[in-house]
Design a protein around this motif. Structure first.
Motif, PDB file in Angstrom:
ATOM      1  N   UNK A   1       0.857  -1.188   0.000  1.00  0.00           N
ATOM      2  CA  UNK A   1       0.000   0.000   0.000  1.00  0.00           C
ATOM      3  C   UNK A   1       0.889   1.232   0.000  1.00  0.00           C
ATOM      4  N   UNK A   2       0.396   2.307  -0.607  1.00  0.00           N
ATOM      5  CA  UNK A   2       1.059   3.615  -0.484  1.00  0.00           C
ATOM      6  C   UNK A   2      -0.009   4.646  -0.149  1.00  0.00           C
ATOM      7  N   UNK A   3       0.435   5.764   0.381  1.00  0.00           N
ATOM      8  CA  UNK A   3      -0.474   6.862   0.706  1.00  0.00           C
ATOM      9  C   UNK A   3      -0.473   7.863  -0.434  1.00  0.00           C
ATOM     10  N   UNK A   4      -1.643   8.488  -0.624  1.00  0.00           N
ATOM     11  CA  UNK A   4      -1.751   9.560  -1.617  1.00  0.00           C
ATOM     12  C   UNK A   4      -2.618  10.646  -1.017  1.00  0.00           C
ATOM     13  N   UNK A   5      -2.100  11.858  -0.993  1.00  0.00           N
ATOM     14  CA  UNK A   5      -2.861  12.985  -0.473  1.00  0.00           C
ATOM     15  C   UNK A   5      -3.998  13.364  -1.411  1.00  0.00           C
ATOM     16  N   UNK A   6      -5.052  13.871  -0.837  1.00  0.00           N
ATOM     17  CA  UNK A   6      -6.190  14.345  -1.623  1.00  0.00           C
ATOM     18  C   UNK A   6      -5.902  15.775  -2.064  1.00  0.00           C
ATOM     19  N   UNK A   7      -5.927  16.056  -3.379  1.00  0.00           N
ATOM     20  CA  UNK A   7      -5.609  17.407  -3.842  1.00  0.00           C
ATOM     21  C   UNK A   7      -6.658  18.444  -3.414  1.00  0.00           C
ATOM     22  N   UNK A   8      -7.911  18.013  -3.223  1.00  0.00           N
ATOM     23  CA  UNK A   8      -8.986  18.955  -2.862  1.00  0.00           C
ATOM     24  C   UNK A   8      -9.043  19.242  -1.370  1.00  0.00           C
ATOM     25  N   UNK A   9      -8.605  18.277  -0.532  1.00  0.00           N
ATOM     26  CA  UNK A   9      -8.706  18.428   0.920  1.00  0.00           C
ATOM     27  C   UNK A   9      -7.456  17.833   1.554  1.00  0.00           C
ATOM     28  N   UNK A  10      -6.571  18.716   2.018  1.00  0.00           N
ATOM     29  CA  UNK A  10      -5.288  18.257   2.552  1.00  0.00           C
ATOM     30  C   UNK A  10      -5.435  17.443   3.829  1.00  0.00           C
TER      31      UNK A  10
END
Length: 144
Positions: free
Chosen positions: A80-89
């Motif tokens: 698994x990897x993490x990915x930030x949400x571009x609309x809501x940090x």
């Protein structure tokens, strides 16, 4: 001495059945170096795609601190990897890696066989009836 009511016996039977199923899942997951919670997270991502980490925690019924730890462990295993949400940090997604998908492609069919074995003594109608009855019990319990 008064015998327990059927409702109390039903509770005991449901809990013992759930524990027995959890043990089957624990043994199955352990074959692949996973604990049941890690397997549950991978299963959600495998079937539903990337998910906000908080949503995964609610689906597998663990706290936000615990889900962070589980995601950390799965990241260390490169599943698994993490990915930030571009609309809501404030939102972070868990995303299955190719290695995680390959693992689930290999082990999920075997997991389905294990679960089929658990329910082997029931026919399709009995399984559907069990699902329906347990849902009704669960919904009623939430109202109590």
């Amino acid at each position: 001495m008064e015998l327990p009511k059927n409702e109390l016996k039903a509770v005991t039977v449901i809990i013992r059945a759930a524990q027995a199923i959890q043990e089957v899942i624990r043994k199955d997951a352990a074959k692949y170096g996973l604990n049941p919670t890690e397997f549950s997270v991978l299963e959600i991502l495998y079937h539903r795609g990337e998910q906000p980490i908080q949503v995964i925690g609610k689906k597998v019924l663990i706290s936000s601190g615990s889900i962070t730890y589980v995601i950390d462990k799965l990241e260390q295993k490169n599943y698994v990897k993490r990915r930030g949400c571009p609309e809501d940090r404030r939102v972070t997604y868990a995303v299955m890696t190719n290695e995680g998908k390959e693992l689930m492609d290999e082990i999920f069919p075997q997991h389905e066989v294990e679960m089929s074995n658990v329910f082997a003594e029931l026919d399709a109608d009995e399984i559907n009836q069990t699902i329906s009855l347990l849902k009704r019990i669960g919904h009623r319990a939430k109202k109590c």
